[in-house]
Design an enzyme around this catalytic site. Structure first.
Site, mmCIF file in Angstrom:
data_model
loop_
_atom_site.group_PDB
_atom_site.id
_atom_site.type_symbol
_atom_site.label_atom_id
_atom_site.label_comp_id
_atom_site.label_asym_id
_atom_site.label_seq_id
_atom_site.Cartn_x
_atom_site.Cartn_y
_atom_site.Cartn_z
ATOM 1 N N TRP A 62 0.828 -1.217 0.000
ATOM 2 C CA TRP A 62 0.000 0.000 0.000
ATOM 3 C C TRP A 62 0.852 1.253 0.000
ATOM 4 O O TRP A 62 0.511 2.238 -0.646
ATOM 5 C CB TRP A 62 -1.012 -0.013 1.157
ATOM 6 C CG TRP A 62 -2.131 -0.973 0.865
ATOM 7 C CD1 TRP A 62 -2.415 -2.132 1.521
ATOM 8 C CD2 TRP A 62 -3.087 -0.883 -0.207
ATOM 9 N NE1 TRP A 62 -3.484 -2.763 0.928
ATOM 10 C CE2 TRP A 62 -3.916 -2.019 -0.125
ATOM 11 C CE3 TRP A 62 -3.317 0.042 -1.237
ATOM 12 C CZ2 TRP A 62 -4.963 -2.259 -1.027
ATOM 13 C CZ3 TRP A 62 -4.367 -0.192 -2.133
ATOM 14 C CH2 TRP A 62 -5.171 -1.322 -2.021
ATOM 15 N N LYS A 72 -12.956 -1.386 5.806
ATOM 16 C CA LYS A 72 -12.253 -2.348 6.643
ATOM 17 C C LYS A 72 -12.841 -2.325 8.054
ATOM 18 O O LYS A 72 -13.307 -3.344 8.551
ATOM 19 C CB LYS A 72 -10.752 -2.045 6.703
ATOM 20 C CG LYS A 72 -9.910 -2.508 5.511
ATOM 21 C CD LYS A 72 -10.358 -2.030 4.180
ATOM 22 C CE LYS A 72 -9.552 -2.544 3.000
ATOM 23 N NZ LYS A 72 -8.530 -1.629 2.524
ATOM 24 N N ASP A 129 -2.182 6.796 6.036
ATOM 25 C CA ASP A 129 -3.250 5.966 5.470
ATOM 26 C C ASP A 129 -3.613 4.954 6.555
ATOM 27 O O ASP A 129 -2.868 4.016 6.812
ATOM 28 C CB ASP A 129 -2.736 5.264 4.210
ATOM 29 C CG ASP A 129 -3.756 4.290 3.611
ATOM 30 O OD1 ASP A 129 -4.842 4.118 4.208
ATOM 31 O OD2 ASP A 129 -3.461 3.707 2.551
HETATM 32 C C1 PLP Z 1 -7.950 -1.229 1.263
HETATM 33 C C2 PLP Z 1 -6.842 -0.256 1.345
HETATM 34 C C3 PLP Z 1 -6.666 0.766 0.399
HETATM 35 C C4 PLP Z 1 -7.546 0.878 -0.833
HETATM 36 O O1 PLP Z 1 -8.727 1.495 -0.610
HETATM 37 P P1 PLP Z 1 -9.735 1.798 -1.818
HETATM 38 O O2 PLP Z 1 -11.005 2.058 -1.107
HETATM 39 O O3 PLP Z 1 -9.785 0.589 -2.696
HETATM 40 O O4 PLP Z 1 -9.230 2.983 -2.537
HETATM 41 C C5 PLP Z 1 -5.626 1.652 0.572
HETATM 42 N N1 PLP Z 1 -4.795 1.565 1.630
HETATM 43 C C6 PLP Z 1 -4.928 0.589 2.549
HETATM 44 C C7 PLP Z 1 -3.985 0.530 3.696
HETATM 45 C C8 PLP Z 1 -5.951 -0.342 2.436
HETATM 46 O O5 PLP Z 1 -6.089 -1.320 3.360
#
Ligand code: PLP
Length: 360
Positions: free
Chosen positions: A102, A196, A172
């Site tokens: 990521w 999540k 993030d």
């Molecule tokens: C799932 C995830 C993403 C992607 O998110 P989207 O909603 O598909 O844009 C980005 N960063 C992390 C750490 C994730 O777990």
């Protein structure tokens, strides 16, 4: 009706009481005669849902008054571009810490907008550990320092908060937000996709300090300009109304569980059931450095990979789904977010013990 034990990395399992409440309110929300899906985002009913959702999130995370909370669309991947567009503020470069898949995606996307300095990397460990801050080469002139607080695919998590001094820290937090208490004041900006730990996909939460907004690049779409969205209560465009409503129910559920301290204790206990088993097994193993192991996403391997398919088939037969690891790392991965009860993890470990006995 029977529900599976869902180890999906995302979109992921939601607390059952939330789904039940949503079902009860589906056709007629609080006597309005409408589903939340059918409401004008500018009507008093939805405005109250939006305000309540924001208030609960602020309360749970202890968001200081000088931070905006935005409910946007576009996902965390969208934020990979939206963050540099908004936060460069005339600066030429940004620092990124690379801890896995990521982080790499964030770096790749941000490169279109500025010079990226990879100030720290977990590459030498194969991304099985978080690089120590003492090994980072931070640039005091960077616009911000970006981290991924929990690598959903690789399974490493920060159990500490970096100190970036006067340079704003951007995280993030898609896959570990609301899993434990955090000190929001140590961050300039936090972003997270909801799917999540907070609700359905389609909603992206951004928490940003006041003084960092208002200097977006001229090319920034209005819908992704934090200042314009903050000035319009996240309603410059139609927000993801139903996802915001469900997130509000999830926030209420987290509060009812005792808040983030209780969530952290629950998550530690739950993850320990799985890691303790992995550590004493000669059949399964965890590739991740102990101090950096994610409490949310637990990758693990069978020492004999030729048994992977049989393991997954047996799990499926016992109602345990989505245990296959990400294609980039292989093996297995159990995602055990807030909504996963400890019983779910115990059921997985019981199956692993049984499989080990039969195949060792
Ligand atoms: C799932 C995830 C993403 C992607 O998110 P989207 O909603 O598909 O844009 C980005 N960063 C992390 C750490 C994730 O777990």
């Amino acid at each position: 009706m029977s529900r599976v034990i869902n180890f999906s990395a995302g979109p992921a399992a939601l607390p059952e009481p939330v789904l039940r409440q949503a079902a009860t309110e589906m056709l007629d929300w609080h006597g309005s005669g409408m589903s939340v899906m059918e409401m004008s985002h500018r009507g008093k009913e939805f405005i109250s849902i939006h305000a309540q959702t924001e208030a609960l999130l602020r309360e749970l995370l202890g968001v200081p008054g000088n931070y905006k909370v935005l409910f946007l669309q576009g996902g965390a991947i969208g934020q990979n571009a939206i963050v540099p567009m908004n936060l460069l503020r005339g600066k030429a470069s940004a620092d990124y810490i690379n801890t896995g898949e990521w982080s790499k995606k964030s770096i790749k996307e941000a490169k279109a907008y500025c010079k990226i300095n990879v100030a720290g990397t977990g590459e030498a460990s194969g991304y099985t550990a978080i690089p120590k801050q003492s090994d980072w080469k931070l640039d005091p002139d960077a616009a911000y320092v970006h981290i991924c607080s929990n690598e959903t695919i690789g399974g490493v998590e920060y159990h500490w908060t970096p100190d970036t001094g006067a340079v704003p820290l951007v995280a993030d937090m898609s896959s570990n937000i609301l899993s434990k208490p955090i000190d929001v004041s140590k961050f300039g900006l936090i972003y997270a996709g909801a799917q999540k730990n907070m609700g359905p996909s389609g909603l992206t939460v951004v928490i940003v300090r006041d003084d960092l907004i208002g200097n977006a690049l001229p090319i920034t779409p209005s819908a992704f300009d934090y200042k314009q969205q903050a000035d319009n209560d996240s309603m410059l465009n139609t927000p993801p109304t139903y996802a915001i409503y469900i997130a509000g129910l999830v926030y209420q559920w987290v509060k009812d569980q005792g808040g983030l301290q209780a969530m952290a204790e629950h998550n530690q206990k739950k993850a320990a059931v799985l890691y303790d088993y992995l550590d004493q097994s000669n059949f399964f193993s965890s590739p991740i450095a102990r101090e950096d192991r994610s409490l949310m996403n637990v990758p693990f391997k069978l020492k004999n990979e030729s048994l992977d398919d049989a393991f997954l088939k047996g799990a499926q037969a016992r109602g345990m789904v989505q245990l296959k690891g990400h294609r980039s790392v292989g093996g297995m991965r159990a995602s055990i977010y807030n909504a996963m009860p400890v019983e779910g993890v115990k059921a997985l470990v019981a199956y692993m013990q049984e499989f080990e006995k039969q195949n060792a």
